[in-house]
Scaffold this motif. Sequence first.
Motif, PDB file in Angstrom:
ATOM      1  N   UNK A  90      47.277  48.771  46.481  1.00  0.00           N
ATOM      2  CA  UNK A  90      46.083  48.798  47.318  1.00  0.00           C
ATOM      3  C   UNK A  90      45.045  47.802  46.816  1.00  0.00           C
ATOM      4  N   UNK A  91      44.825  47.785  45.502  1.00  0.00           N
ATOM      5  CA  UNK A  91      43.852  46.873  44.905  1.00  0.00           C
ATOM      6  C   UNK A  91      44.237  45.424  45.178  1.00  0.00           C
ATOM      7  N   UNK A  92      45.498  45.073  44.933  1.00  0.00           N
ATOM      8  CA  UNK A  92      45.948  43.695  45.133  1.00  0.00           C
ATOM      9  C   UNK A  92      45.939  43.312  46.608  1.00  0.00           C
ATOM     10  N   UNK A  93      46.296  44.252  47.475  1.00  0.00           N
ATOM     11  CA  UNK A  93      46.255  43.978  48.913  1.00  0.00           C
ATOM     12  C   UNK A  93      44.843  43.717  49.391  1.00  0.00           C
ATOM     13  N   UNK A  94      43.883  44.531  48.946  1.00  0.00           N
ATOM     14  CA  UNK A  94      42.494  44.341  49.322  1.00  0.00           C
ATOM     15  C   UNK A  94      41.969  43.016  48.797  1.00  0.00           C
ATOM     16  N   UNK A 119      44.060  43.199  36.173  1.00  0.00           N
ATOM     17  CA  UNK A 119      44.975  43.340  37.313  1.00  0.00           C
ATOM     18  C   UNK A 119      44.818  42.171  38.280  1.00  0.00           C
ATOM     19  N   UNK A 120      43.579  41.729  38.501  1.00  0.00           N
ATOM     20  CA  UNK A 120      43.357  40.570  39.370  1.00  0.00           C
ATOM     21  C   UNK A 120      44.064  39.336  38.819  1.00  0.00           C
ATOM     22  N   UNK A 121      43.964  39.149  37.509  1.00  0.00           N
ATOM     23  CA  UNK A 121      44.615  37.997  36.880  1.00  0.00           C
ATOM     24  C   UNK A 121      46.133  38.108  36.936  1.00  0.00           C
ATOM     25  N   UNK A 122      46.646  39.329  36.957  1.00  0.00           N
ATOM     26  CA  UNK A 122      48.091  39.541  36.982  1.00  0.00           C
ATOM     27  C   UNK A 122      48.640  39.671  38.404  1.00  0.00           C
TER      28      UNK A 122
END
Length: 152
Positions: free
Chosen positions: A115-119, A22-25
């Motif tokens: 939420x994950x990407x925002x953080x 997810x971080x990579x995307x």
Amino acid sequence: MRRVNYTKYIEEDFGIDANDLLSALGGFFLNSGFYEFDSHSLEQLKQAIRRALEEGEALQGEARERFQEQWNNLSPEQREQFLERMARKMEQEGYVTRQETKQGPRVEVTDKAIDFLGFKTLKDLMGALGRSSFGAHETRELATGVESSGAS
């Protein structure tokens, strides 16, 4: 400091974690309209996963080299199956939802992924400003920050 998540290693998934994927995307999700809750085809998601893996964004160091070596030895059918497993893994972790439509399977990003990407974005931004995580900054004092001689 990088946080380490321990998960069960599955050889067929090359040990790729859904969080790292997810971080990579992140750029794909935020730039492609996922952030505005648009749905996109499952094929678009799988192609974004393929690009992230081939460019090495989801893996670090030795794992990246090992993945590239094994990826090059896979047949086109095995690559397609692998990308399907990665998309399913993201769905099982709750980062995307899959819906069947007349045009084929569509995926939408979930609140958990936003939420994950925002953080992650906020953490990267604060890191660029020179801020560090709790307790990892220089001070003039040698104490823990709690006064022990104060009156009760």
